[in-house]
Write a protein that holds these residues in place. Sequence first.
Motif, PDB file in Angstrom:
ATOM      1  N   ASN A   1       0.691  -1.227   0.066  1.00 16.88           N
ATOM      2  CA  ASN A   1      -0.032   0.137  -0.212  1.00 16.88           C
ATOM      3  C   ASN A   1       0.941   1.264   0.096  1.00 16.88           C
ATOM      4  OD1 ASN A   1      -2.598  -1.147   0.419  1.00 16.88           O
ATOM      5  ND2 ASN A   1      -1.691  -1.889   2.279  1.00 16.88           N
ATOM      6  N   LEU A   2       0.417   2.090  -0.782  1.00 15.66           N
ATOM      7  CA  LEU A   2       1.272   3.547  -0.944  1.00 15.66           C
ATOM      8  C   LEU A   2       0.208   4.451  -0.513  1.00 15.66           C
ATOM      9  CD1 LEU A   2       3.099   1.804  -2.846  1.00 15.66           C
ATOM     10  CD2 LEU A   2       3.288   3.677  -4.270  1.00 15.66           C
ATOM     11  N   SER A   3       0.909   5.656   0.182  1.00 12.76           N
ATOM     12  CA  SER A   3       0.166   6.795   0.713  1.00 12.76           C
ATOM     13  C   SER A   3       1.234   7.819   0.369  1.00 12.76           C
ATOM     14  CB  SER A   3      -0.537   6.632   1.878  1.00 12.76           C
ATOM     15  OG  SER A   3       0.352   6.237   3.017  1.00 12.76           O
ATOM     16  N   ILE A   4       0.498   9.038   0.638  1.00 10.41           N
ATOM     17  CA  ILE A   4       1.225  10.459   0.850  1.00 10.41           C
ATOM     18  C   ILE A   4       0.744  10.982   2.137  1.00 10.41           C
ATOM     19  CG2 ILE A   4       2.008  12.637  -0.162  1.00 10.41           C
ATOM     20  CD1 ILE A   4       1.856  11.304  -3.016  1.00 10.41           C
ATOM     21  N   VAL A   5       1.468  11.242   2.981  1.00 15.82           N
ATOM     22  CA  VAL A   5       1.273  11.840   4.253  1.00 15.82           C
ATOM     23  C   VAL A   5       2.214  12.931   4.315  1.00 15.82           C
ATOM     24  CG1 VAL A   5       0.851  11.530   6.697  1.00 15.82           C
ATOM     25  CG2 VAL A   5       0.339   9.617   5.309  1.00 15.82           C
ATOM     26  N   GLY A   6       1.645  13.968   4.460  1.00 18.75           N
ATOM     27  CA  GLY A   6       2.273  15.386   4.599  1.00 18.75           C
ATOM     28  C   GLY A   6       3.284  15.501   3.395  1.00 18.75           C
ATOM     29  N   ASP A   7       4.689  15.380   3.734  1.00 21.58           N
ATOM     30  CA  ASP A   7       5.755  15.492   2.572  1.00 21.58           C
ATOM     31  C   ASP A   7       6.358  14.234   2.413  1.00 21.58           C
ATOM     32  OD1 ASP A   7       7.192  15.389   4.787  1.00 21.58           O
ATOM     33  OD2 ASP A   7       8.539  17.090   4.379  1.00 21.58           O
ATOM     34  N   LYS A   8       5.868  13.177   2.763  1.00 20.33           N
ATOM     35  CA  LYS A   8       6.758  11.922   2.601  1.00 20.33           C
ATOM     36  C   LYS A   8       5.718  10.857   1.880  1.00 20.33           C
ATOM     37  CE  LYS A   8       9.163  12.142   6.932  1.00 20.33           C
ATOM     38  NZ  LYS A   8       9.371  11.499   8.118  1.00 20.33           N
ATOM     39  N   LEU A   9       6.359   9.987   1.190  1.00 18.58           N
ATOM     40  CA  LEU A   9       5.677   8.927   0.561  1.00 18.58           C
ATOM     41  C   LEU A   9       5.809   7.680   1.431  1.00 18.58           C
ATOM     42  CD1 LEU A   9       4.155   7.374  -1.861  1.00 18.58           C
ATOM     43  CD2 LEU A   9       6.770   6.822  -2.625  1.00 18.58           C
ATOM     44  N   LEU A  10       4.733   7.098   1.750  1.00 18.80           N
ATOM     45  CA  LEU A  10       5.050   5.835   2.693  1.00 18.80           C
ATOM     46  C   LEU A  10       4.384   4.372   1.776  1.00 18.80           C
ATOM     47  CD1 LEU A  10       2.876   6.914   5.752  1.00 18.80           C
ATOM     48  CD2 LEU A  10       5.341   7.418   5.272  1.00 18.80           C
ATOM     49  N   ILE A  11       5.416   3.585   1.863  1.00 20.75           N
ATOM     50  CA  ILE A  11       5.272   2.261   1.135  1.00 20.75           C
ATOM     51  C   ILE A  11       5.155   1.242   2.423  1.00 20.75           C
ATOM     52  CG2 ILE A  11       6.248   0.801  -0.399  1.00 20.75           C
ATOM     53  CD1 ILE A  11       8.013   3.045  -1.664  1.00 20.75           C
TER      54      ILE A  11
ATOM     55  N   THR B   1       6.095  -3.223  -8.235  1.00 19.06           N
ATOM     56  CA  THR B   1       4.949  -3.417  -9.258  1.00 19.06           C
ATOM     57  C   THR B   1       3.793  -3.110  -8.281  1.00 19.06           C
ATOM     58  OG1 THR B   1       4.877  -5.690  -8.703  1.00 19.06           O
ATOM     59  CG2 THR B   1       5.883  -4.968 -10.901  1.00 19.06           C
ATOM     60  N   ILE B   2       2.881  -2.256  -8.674  1.00 18.07           N
ATOM     61  CA  ILE B   2       1.793  -1.887  -8.199  1.00 18.07           C
ATOM     62  C   ILE B   2       0.554  -1.535  -9.068  1.00 18.07           C
ATOM     63  CG2 ILE B   2       2.744  -0.727  -6.034  1.00 18.07           C
ATOM     64  CD1 ILE B   2       2.157   1.841  -7.446  1.00 18.07           C
TER      65      ILE B   2
END
Length: 115
Positions: free
Chosen positions: A2-12, A100-101
């Motif tokens: 799962n990917l998400s953008i929280v604030g100024d970071k990409l979380l994987i 791969t996503i």
Amino acid sequence: MNLSIVGDKLLIDLEWYEQLWAFTLNKTFEIPLNHIKRVSTEEPQSNWAEIRAPGTFLPGVIKAGTYYTRNGREFWYVTAEQDYLILELEDEPYKKMVLTISQSEAWVERIEQNK
């Protein structure tokens, strides 16, 4: 994965089985968006000269884990699917992350918009 953008970071966020195949204790990679030099959906080039340490490789099925190439340390989690997301990084432990996503094109746009 799962990917998400929280604030100024990409979380994987990796699922437990993805951590297992990649031989990593990291469940979540946090990458500041300003450390992403380039993002693309191009098919990645793989080379026989890569050193897998540690990871999993089954041709045509999965390539996961840490790989050392002439470009430096890279993290791969690629399955037989063709929906690639490639992150070229700076000031991070990995020089490149190849994943791969689903909806990789949409993720390229989201990352570019938030950089």
